[in-house]
Design an enzyme around this catalytic site. Structure first.
Site, PDB file in Angstrom:
ATOM      1  N   ILE A  43       1.023  -1.255  -0.326  1.00 44.76           N
ATOM      2  CA  ILE A  43       0.145   0.195   0.007  1.00 44.76           C
ATOM      3  C   ILE A  43       0.570   1.333   0.057  1.00 44.76           C
ATOM      4  O   ILE A  43       1.258   1.760   0.768  1.00 44.76           O
ATOM      5  CB  ILE A  43      -0.281   0.087   1.348  1.00 44.76           C
ATOM      6  CG1 ILE A  43      -1.842  -1.221   1.291  1.00 44.76           C
ATOM      7  CG2 ILE A  43      -1.929   0.974   1.193  1.00 44.76           C
ATOM      8  CD1 ILE A  43      -2.284  -1.558   3.032  1.00 44.76           C
ATOM      9  N   GLU A  44       1.234   2.045  -1.125  1.00 44.66           N
ATOM     10  CA  GLU A  44       2.022   3.114  -1.091  1.00 44.66           C
ATOM     11  C   GLU A  44       0.917   3.941  -0.776  1.00 44.66           C
ATOM     12  O   GLU A  44       0.277   4.000  -0.430  1.00 44.66           O
ATOM     13  CB  GLU A  44       2.539   3.152  -2.704  1.00 44.66           C
ATOM     14  CG  GLU A  44       3.075   2.052  -2.838  1.00 44.66           C
ATOM     15  CD  GLU A  44       4.212   2.371  -4.215  1.00 44.66           C
ATOM     16  OE1 GLU A  44       3.412   3.056  -5.106  1.00 44.66           O
ATOM     17  OE2 GLU A  44       4.761   1.231  -4.198  1.00 44.66           O
ATOM     18  N   GLU A  55       4.383  -8.207   2.853  1.00 40.32           N
ATOM     19  CA  GLU A  55       4.389  -8.589   3.999  1.00 40.32           C
ATOM     20  C   GLU A  55       3.538  -8.085   5.275  1.00 40.32           C
ATOM     21  O   GLU A  55       3.228  -8.984   6.331  1.00 40.32           O
ATOM     22  CB  GLU A  55       6.230  -8.952   4.109  1.00 40.32           C
ATOM     23  CG  GLU A  55       6.344 -10.014   2.603  1.00 40.32           C
ATOM     24  CD  GLU A  55       7.313  -8.663   2.030  1.00 40.32           C
ATOM     25  OE1 GLU A  55       6.269  -7.675   1.606  1.00 40.32           O
ATOM     26  OE2 GLU A  55       8.037  -9.027   1.322  1.00 40.32           O
ATOM     27  N   CYS A  86      12.089  -7.384   2.280  1.00 40.80           N
ATOM     28  CA  CYS A  86      13.005  -6.004   2.261  1.00 40.80           C
ATOM     29  C   CYS A  86      13.766  -6.931   3.850  1.00 40.80           C
ATOM     30  O   CYS A  86      13.382  -7.154   4.192  1.00 40.80           O
ATOM     31  CB  CYS A  86      12.504  -4.887   1.726  1.00 40.80           C
ATOM     32  SG  CYS A  86      11.522  -3.998   3.154  1.00 40.80           S
ATOM     33  N   CYS A  89      10.713  -5.545   6.528  1.00 35.46           N
ATOM     34  CA  CYS A  89      10.003  -6.219   6.485  1.00 35.46           C
ATOM     35  C   CYS A  89      10.774  -7.952   7.181  1.00 35.46           C
ATOM     36  O   CYS A  89       9.848  -8.481   8.195  1.00 35.46           O
ATOM     37  CB  CYS A  89       9.055  -7.523   4.972  1.00 35.46           C
ATOM     38  SG  CYS A  89       8.068  -6.069   4.928  1.00 35.46           S
TER      39      CYS A  89
HETATM   40  N1  THU Z   1       8.023  -4.420  -1.086  1.00 31.83           N
HETATM   41  C1  THU Z   1       7.095  -4.629  -0.985  1.00 31.83           C
HETATM   42  O1  THU Z   1       5.703  -4.839  -1.063  1.00 31.83           O
HETATM   43  N2  THU Z   1       7.479  -5.996   0.057  1.00 31.83           N
HETATM   44  C2  THU Z   1       8.852  -6.506  -0.445  1.00 31.83           C
HETATM   45  O2  THU Z   1       9.664  -7.091   0.012  1.00 31.83           O
HETATM   46  C3  THU Z   1       9.148  -5.523  -1.624  1.00 31.83           C
HETATM   47  C4  THU Z   1       9.455  -4.011  -2.171  1.00 31.83           C
HETATM   48  C5  THU Z   1       6.571  -3.006  -2.376  1.00 31.83           C
HETATM   49  C6  THU Z   1       6.578  -2.042  -1.670  1.00 31.83           C
HETATM   50  C7  THU Z   1       6.497  -0.397  -2.643  1.00 31.83           C
HETATM   51  O3  THU Z   1       5.353  -0.474  -2.706  1.00 31.83           O
HETATM   52  C8  THU Z   1       6.938  -0.998  -3.938  1.00 31.83           C
HETATM   53  O4  THU Z   1       7.129  -2.847  -3.254  1.00 31.83           O
HETATM   54  C9  THU Z   1       8.779  -1.497  -4.292  1.00 31.83           C
HETATM   55  O5  THU Z   1       9.285  -1.450  -3.649  1.00 31.83           O
END
Ligand code: THU
Length: 129
Positions: A43-44, A55, A86, A89
């Site tokens: 969710i950005e 996650e 990442c 997470c």
């Molecule tokens: N993102 C994730 O949801 N999980 C990850 O493990 C890597 C990155 C998302 C965050 C952001 O919305 C987009 O991917 C680009 O980084």
């Protein structure tokens, strides 16, 4: 619950992804020790620091519903290439489930990696004294 099914549920969750800035759609499916599944998507936020990964969405949904014991989490992205959690997470997963299996997919090839391999020499709840 098979890890294949968990991957399918993670792909389904990518459909709910809100990623207008990166267009990188991520889905997760978190399996609890007692067999319940919580899904999540990224969710950005226009203020980028407010963005939440798929996650952590799944983990926070589970914890907020009273589930804190986890066996596995499937993580995928719409592009179907291996999408590794990442650092933030990994740390959040380590808080509740240092032994969790992380299930990844690349166009039908499954990879299972334990969090202990992904986050060696971790800092966790037992290190705060
Ligand atoms: N993102 C994730 O949801 N999980 C990850 O493990 C890597 C990155 C998302 C965050 C952001 O919305 C987009 O991917 C680009 O980084």
């Amino acid at each position: 619950m098979t890890y294949e099914t968990l991957l399918e549920m993670a792909y389904e969750a990518t459909k709910k992804s809100y990623a207008p800035y990166s267009n990188f759609k991520v889905g997760a499916a978190l399996l609890t020790e007692d067999g319940k599944v919580f899904t999540g998507c990224n969710i950005e936020c226009a203020s980028f620091g407010g963005t939440n990964c798929a996650e952590r969405t799944a983990v926070f949904k589970a914890v907020s519903e009273g589930y804190t014991n986890f066996k596995a989490i499937a993580v995928v992205s719409a592009g179907e290439m291996f999408t590794y959690p990442c650092g933030i997470c990994r740390q959040v997963l380590n808080e509740f489930a240092p032994d969790i299996d992380i299930i990844l997919d690349d166009h039908g090839t499954m990879k299972v990696i334990n969090l202990k391999e992904m986050l060696p020499y971790s800092f966790g709840p037992n290190d705060i004294r």
